[in-house]
Design a protein around this motif. Structure first.
Motif, short mmCIF file in Angstrom:
data_model
loop_
_atom_site.label_atom_id
_atom_site.label_comp_id
_atom_site.label_asym_id
_atom_site.label_seq_id
_atom_site.Cartn_x
_atom_site.Cartn_y
_atom_site.Cartn_z
N THR A 13 4.20 10.81 27.20
CA THR A 13 4.50 12.09 27.82
C THR A 13 5.79 12.73 27.34
O THR A 13 5.89 13.94 27.29
CB THR A 13 4.58 11.94 29.35
N SER A 14 6.76 11.97 26.95
CA SER A 14 8.06 12.57 26.66
C SER A 14 8.52 12.44 25.22
O SER A 14 9.43 13.14 24.81
CB SER A 14 9.13 11.94 27.56
N GLY A 15 7.94 11.53 24.46
CA GLY A 15 8.44 11.28 23.11
C GLY A 15 9.63 10.34 23.12
O GLY A 15 10.16 9.98 22.08
N ALA A 16 10.07 9.92 24.31
CA ALA A 16 11.18 8.98 24.43
C ALA A 16 10.70 7.59 24.03
O ALA A 16 9.51 7.30 24.08
CB ALA A 16 11.70 8.96 25.86
N PRO A 17 11.62 6.74 23.63
CA PRO A 17 11.22 5.36 23.31
C PRO A 17 10.52 4.71 24.49
O PRO A 17 10.87 4.94 25.64
CB PRO A 17 12.56 4.65 23.04
N SER A 18 9.51 3.93 24.20
CA SER A 18 8.75 3.25 25.24
C SER A 18 9.64 2.27 25.99
O SER A 18 10.43 1.55 25.38
CB SER A 18 7.59 2.49 24.60
N PRO A 19 9.49 2.22 27.31
CA PRO A 19 10.24 1.20 28.06
C PRO A 19 9.93 -0.21 27.54
O PRO A 19 10.80 -1.07 27.56
CB PRO A 19 9.75 1.38 29.49
N LEU A 20 8.70 -0.42 27.07
CA LEU A 20 8.33 -1.74 26.55
C LEU A 20 9.17 -2.10 25.33
O LEU A 20 9.58 -3.25 25.17
CB LEU A 20 6.85 -1.79 26.20
N LEU A 21 9.42 -1.13 24.47
CA LEU A 21 10.24 -1.37 23.28
C LEU A 21 11.67 -1.72 23.69
O LEU A 21 12.26 -2.68 23.18
CB LEU A 21 10.24 -0.13 22.39
#
Length: 76
Positions: A13-21
């Protein structure tokens, strides 16, 4: 272009780094714990404002180094 999946390094949704990463980096001790993906995206957004005609490549490299060093738990 492939669709972004839950295994992608970026949030759908945001293009932000995945929390999983970010969580994986924290788990292996590479990244600081409790990094917020939206905060990381905001830090990286400064790169889009750099004028390529005014030393942009060198400046981008320096700023990216500062950002990444700030996310790490220790220097490489």
């Amino acid at each position: 272009m492939d669709a972004i999946t839950s295994s992608s390094p970026c949030s759908e949704t945001s293009g932000a780094p995945s929390p999983l990463l970010l969580e994986a980096g924290a788990a292996d001790g590479t990244l600081k714990p409790d990094l917020d993906p939206e905060d990381v995206l905001l830090q990286l957004s400064v790169l889009w404002r750099i004028d390529p005609a005014r030393g942009g490549t060198d400046r981008s490299a320096r700023i990216l180094t500062l950002i990444v060093d700030g996310l790490r738990t220790r220097r490489p």
